[in-house]
Design a protein around this motif. Structure first.
Motif, PDB file in Angstrom:
ATOM      1  N   VAL A 121       0.841  -1.195   0.000  1.00 54.41           N
ATOM      2  CA  VAL A 121       0.000   0.000   0.000  1.00 54.41           C
ATOM      3  C   VAL A 121       0.876   1.245   0.000  1.00 54.41           C
ATOM      4  CG1 VAL A 121      -1.787   1.278   1.235  1.00 54.41           C
ATOM      5  CG2 VAL A 121      -1.844  -1.223   1.212  1.00 54.41           C
ATOM      6  N   GLN A 122       1.856   1.300   0.894  1.00 53.49           N
ATOM      7  CA  GLN A 122       2.663   2.504   1.013  1.00 53.49           C
ATOM      8  C   GLN A 122       3.402   2.825  -0.283  1.00 53.49           C
ATOM      9  OE1 GLN A 122       2.252   4.433   3.722  1.00 53.49           O
ATOM     10  NE2 GLN A 122       3.353   5.953   2.538  1.00 53.49           N
ATOM     11  N   ARG A 123       3.931   1.817  -0.944  1.00 49.21           N
ATOM     12  CA  ARG A 123       4.642   2.055  -2.206  1.00 49.21           C
ATOM     13  C   ARG A 123       3.685   2.625  -3.252  1.00 49.21           C
ATOM     14  NH1 ARG A 123       7.965   4.155  -4.941  1.00 49.21           N
ATOM     15  NH2 ARG A 123       8.421   3.302  -6.961  1.00 49.21           N
ATOM     16  N   GLN A 124       2.479   2.101  -3.318  1.00 55.06           N
ATOM     17  CA  GLN A 124       1.510   2.587  -4.305  1.00 55.06           C
ATOM     18  C   GLN A 124       1.016   3.985  -3.955  1.00 55.06           C
ATOM     19  OE1 GLN A 124       1.075   1.176  -7.246  1.00 55.06           O
ATOM     20  NE2 GLN A 124       2.612  -0.264  -6.512  1.00 55.06           N
ATOM     21  N   VAL A 125       0.952   4.304  -2.667  1.00 61.68           N
ATOM     22  CA  VAL A 125       0.597   5.668  -2.251  1.00 61.68           C
ATOM     23  C   VAL A 125       1.662   6.643  -2.755  1.00 61.68           C
ATOM     24  CG1 VAL A 125       0.431   7.205  -0.245  1.00 61.68           C
ATOM     25  CG2 VAL A 125      -0.830   5.043  -0.272  1.00 61.68           C
ATOM     26  N   ILE A 126       2.924   6.266  -2.612  1.00 65.06           N
ATOM     27  CA  ILE A 126       4.025   7.120  -3.078  1.00 65.06           C
ATOM     28  C   ILE A 126       3.935   7.326  -4.584  1.00 65.06           C
ATOM     29  CG2 ILE A 126       6.533   7.234  -3.376  1.00 65.06           C
ATOM     30  CD1 ILE A 126       6.710   5.808  -0.589  1.00 65.06           C
ATOM     31  N   VAL A 127       3.659   6.260  -5.318  1.00 66.46           N
ATOM     32  CA  VAL A 127       3.523   6.375  -6.776  1.00 66.46           C
ATOM     33  C   VAL A 127       2.364   7.310  -7.122  1.00 66.46           C
ATOM     34  CG1 VAL A 127       3.001   5.121  -8.914  1.00 66.46           C
ATOM     35  CG2 VAL A 127       4.569   4.127  -7.246  1.00 66.46           C
ATOM     36  N   SER A 128       1.242   7.164  -6.426  1.00 68.67           N
ATOM     37  CA  SER A 128       0.091   8.027  -6.713  1.00 68.67           C
ATOM     38  C   SER A 128       0.403   9.479  -6.370  1.00 68.67           C
ATOM     39  CB  SER A 128      -1.159   7.548  -5.962  1.00 68.67           C
ATOM     40  OG  SER A 128      -1.095   7.869  -4.590  1.00 68.67           O
ATOM     41  N   ALA A 129       1.142   9.712  -5.293  1.00 62.35           N
ATOM     42  CA  ALA A 129       1.523  11.075  -4.907  1.00 62.35           C
ATOM     43  C   ALA A 129       2.395  11.703  -5.989  1.00 62.35           C
ATOM     44  CB  ALA A 129       2.269  11.050  -3.567  1.00 62.35           C
ATOM     45  N   ARG A 130       3.314  10.923  -6.519  1.00 65.04           N
ATOM     46  CA  ARG A 130       4.179  11.432  -7.590  1.00 65.04           C
ATOM     47  C   ARG A 130       3.376  11.761  -8.841  1.00 65.04           C
ATOM     48  NH1 ARG A 130       9.079   7.116  -6.810  1.00 65.04           N
ATOM     49  NH2 ARG A 130      10.054   8.153  -5.036  1.00 65.04           N
ATOM     50  N   LYS A 131       2.437  10.893  -9.163  1.00 67.61           N
ATOM     51  CA  LYS A 131       1.601  11.152 -10.351  1.00 67.61           C
ATOM     52  C   LYS A 131       0.777  12.415 -10.179  1.00 67.61           C
ATOM     53  CE  LYS A 131       1.362   6.462 -12.143  1.00 67.61           C
ATOM     54  NZ  LYS A 131       0.487   5.344 -12.542  1.00 67.61           N
ATOM     55  N   ALA A 132       0.217  12.606  -8.997  1.00 67.69           N
ATOM     56  CA  ALA A 132      -0.569  13.814  -8.739  1.00 67.69           C
ATOM     57  C   ALA A 132       0.319  15.055  -8.816  1.00 67.69           C
ATOM     58  CB  ALA A 132      -1.244  13.724  -7.372  1.00 67.69           C
ATOM     59  N   ALA A 133       1.519  14.977  -8.248  1.00 65.37           N
ATOM     60  CA  ALA A 133       2.446  16.111  -8.289  1.00 65.37           C
ATOM     61  C   ALA A 133       2.858  16.418  -9.729  1.00 65.37           C
ATOM     62  CB  ALA A 133       3.675  15.815  -7.427  1.00 65.37           C
ATOM     63  N   ASP A 134       3.103  15.377 -10.514  1.00 64.50           N
ATOM     64  CA  ASP A 134       3.472  15.574 -11.925  1.00 64.50           C
ATOM     65  C   ASP A 134       2.362  16.291 -12.693  1.00 64.50           C
ATOM     66  OD1 ASP A 134       5.887  14.342 -11.483  1.00 64.50           O
ATOM     67  OD2 ASP A 134       5.325  12.433 -12.447  1.00 64.50           O
ATOM     68  N   VAL A 135       1.129  15.915 -12.415  1.00 63.13           N
ATOM     69  CA  VAL A 135      -0.012  16.543 -13.083  1.00 63.13           C
ATOM     70  C   VAL A 135      -0.106  18.018 -12.691  1.00 63.13           C
ATOM     71  CG1 VAL A 135      -2.545  16.590 -13.147  1.00 63.13           C
ATOM     72  CG2 VAL A 135      -1.346  14.429 -13.412  1.00 63.13           C
ATOM     73  N   VAL A 136       0.128  18.305 -11.417  1.00 66.85           N
ATOM     74  CA  VAL A 136       0.076  19.694 -10.944  1.00 66.85           C
ATOM     75  C   VAL A 136       1.168  20.524 -11.629  1.00 66.85           C
ATOM     76  CG1 VAL A 136       0.393  21.194  -8.935  1.00 66.85           C
ATOM     77  CG2 VAL A 136      -1.044  19.160  -8.756  1.00 66.85           C
ATOM     78  N   ILE A 137       2.359  19.975 -11.731  1.00 61.37           N
ATOM     79  CA  ILE A 137       3.437  20.693 -12.432  1.00 61.37           C
ATOM     80  C   ILE A 137       3.045  20.925 -13.880  1.00 61.37           C
ATOM     81  CG2 ILE A 137       5.778  20.466 -13.354  1.00 61.37           C
ATOM     82  CD1 ILE A 137       6.597  19.303 -10.677  1.00 61.37           C
TER      83      ILE A 137
END
Length: 149
Positions: free
Chosen positions: A84-100
């Protein structure tokens, strides 16, 4: 023989455990009722709120939340070493990439990345210890609470 050196294929049922249940969390709502949902729902709300609180605008907020929900939908929940934690990190990165991509603003993206990662840690820890998180508190959580015990 032709099969020399080849590994025998396992039946699809072997090692194909569905880890989806590990991704469910329980939060209490405004009325004190418990709601169980996949971790992606509160994390998507959190990402949206963080973008808005950092004046990122509705479009970027929507895109960040959709990136998290989409990641949750695209995961193969039968992976052998899925955490779960690894996938949360991946999702956080994807969300941050979209914001950028939407804003070109690294500060808002960093806030989203930090909040979603930390929010995931809170939800995973709460689930492991049987604590139910209040959804109202969670939706605005952005950083570790140093004075909370």
């Amino acid at each position: 023989s032709k099969n020399r050196g080849r590994r025998k294929r396992r039946s699809p049922s072997v090692d194909r455990i569905d880890h989806r249940s590990e991704f469910f969390v329980t939060l209490s709502d405004v009325n004190g009722d418990y709601q169980t949902m996949m971790i992606w729902v509160p994390l998507a709300v959190l990402a949206r709120n963080v973008v808005l609180e950092n004046e990122g605008g509705q479009d970027a907020a929507h895109a960040a939340s959709i990136a998290i929900l989409r990641h949750g939908k695209e995961i193969d929940y039968h992976q052998r070493r899925l955490t779960v934690q690894r996938q949360v990190i991946v999702s956080a990165r994807k969300a941050a990439d979209v914001v950028i991509g939407q804003l070109g603003n690294g500060d808002v993206a960093a806030a989203v990345l930090q909040a979603v990662r930390y929010g995931g840690e809170v939800l995973v820890s709460a689930k492991a210890s049987g604590i139910v998180v209040d959804s109202r508190d969670f939706e605005s959580i952005q950083q570790p609470c140093l004075y909370c015990i």
